[in-house]
Design a protein around this motif. Structure first.
Motif, mmCIF file in Angstrom:
data_model
loop_
_atom_site.group_PDB
_atom_site.id
_atom_site.type_symbol
_atom_site.label_atom_id
_atom_site.label_comp_id
_atom_site.label_asym_id
_atom_site.label_seq_id
_atom_site.Cartn_x
_atom_site.Cartn_y
_atom_site.Cartn_z
ATOM 1 N N TYR A 100 0.837 -1.197 0.000
ATOM 2 C CA TYR A 100 0.000 0.000 0.000
ATOM 3 C C TYR A 100 0.872 1.247 0.000
ATOM 4 C CZ TYR A 100 -4.202 -2.682 1.292
ATOM 5 O OH TYR A 100 -5.259 -3.554 1.306
ATOM 6 N N THR A 102 0.955 4.807 1.463
ATOM 7 C CA THR A 102 0.279 5.414 2.608
ATOM 8 C C THR A 102 0.816 6.814 2.872
ATOM 9 O OG1 THR A 102 1.819 4.622 4.291
ATOM 10 C CG2 THR A 102 0.021 3.139 3.689
ATOM 11 N N TRP A 130 -1.863 1.453 -9.321
ATOM 12 C CA TRP A 130 -2.873 1.154 -8.309
ATOM 13 C C TRP A 130 -3.583 -0.155 -8.588
ATOM 14 C CZ3 TRP A 130 -1.734 4.027 -4.529
ATOM 15 C CH2 TRP A 130 -1.344 5.355 -4.694
ATOM 16 N N CYS A 143 -8.520 -1.772 -2.901
ATOM 17 C CA CYS A 143 -8.617 -1.326 -1.512
ATOM 18 C C CYS A 143 -8.048 0.090 -1.415
ATOM 19 C CB CYS A 143 -7.885 -2.270 -0.559
ATOM 20 S SG CYS A 143 -8.358 -2.004 1.157
ATOM 21 N N ARG A 144 -8.920 1.032 -1.135
ATOM 22 C CA ARG A 144 -8.550 2.449 -0.962
ATOM 23 C C ARG A 144 -9.157 2.895 0.359
ATOM 24 N NH1 ARG A 144 -8.765 7.335 -5.357
ATOM 25 N NH2 ARG A 144 -8.713 9.057 -3.874
ATOM 26 N N ALA A 166 -4.416 4.883 2.807
ATOM 27 C CA ALA A 166 -3.660 3.702 2.377
ATOM 28 C C ALA A 166 -4.349 3.153 1.122
ATOM 29 C CB ALA A 166 -3.624 2.640 3.472
ATOM 30 N N ARG A 168 -4.068 0.519 -2.059
ATOM 31 C CA ARG A 168 -3.375 -0.711 -2.429
ATOM 32 C C ARG A 168 -2.769 -0.584 -3.838
ATOM 33 N NH1 ARG A 168 -5.311 -6.505 -3.846
ATOM 34 N NH2 ARG A 168 -3.695 -7.773 -2.893
#
Length: 171
Positions: A100, A102, A130, A143-144, A166, A168
């Protein structure tokens, strides 16, 4: 104010949440359901392992500012939770493991649109991809996350809240 972005490896994380289709102007309707989620897990003797999060699953054609969003509001928990149909629209799930990008933000949540844009720009400049695909409904994210690290009962001043973004990366 925020930190420099970084790349971290995250393990999968069970959660309990609720999903809704909203816009930024109606976001409060989903956020207002967090106490319900917290109550649901508490009634079952399950303790959250961290503060609440919002998981952006679909960002519509207008983007974060103007598009329709599909978002999960939830709490990470220590073990997978089975939800039973007929118990409403709360459900158990798992945030996926992976790499991720972040960044932390300290300040009012209104600043998160700019922090998100900066994180996207940073990753693009580094050639990162992404975990996201395009569909007729917009951007579909693997996944966001927007995770809240500050307990509003302890710190009511939104300008002092800490939030972690974060997103992914493609595996």
């Amino acid at each position: 104010m925020g930190t420099q972005p970084s790349i971290v490896e995250r393990a999968e994380q069970p959660f309990v949440g609720v999903r809704s289709r909203i816009t930024l102007t109606s976001f409060g309707l989903l956020a207002d359901r967090l106490p319900e989620v917290l109550g649901w897990v508490g009634e079952r003797g399950i303790a959250p392992v961290d503060g609440p999060f919002f998981r952006y699953e679909v960002i519509g054609a207008g983007g974060l500012a103007d598009g329709e969003l599909q978002v999960v509001a939830g709490f990470p928990v220590s073990e997978r939770v089975r939800t039973v149909s007929g118990e409403g629209d709360l459900f158990g799930g798992v945030l996926p493991a992976g790499r991720y990008a972040t960044v932390a933000h300290v300040g009012h949540p209104d600043g998160l649109l700019q922090v998100s844009a900066s994180l996207l720009k940073w990753a693009h400049a580094k050639g990162l991809e992404w975990d996201m695909s395009h569909s007729d409904s917009g951007e579909v994210w693997g996944c966001r996350l927007e995770s809240y690290k500050t307990d509003p009962r302890v710190e009511p001043d939104l300008n002092k809240w800490e939030t972690e973004l974060a997103f992914r990366l493609r595996q």
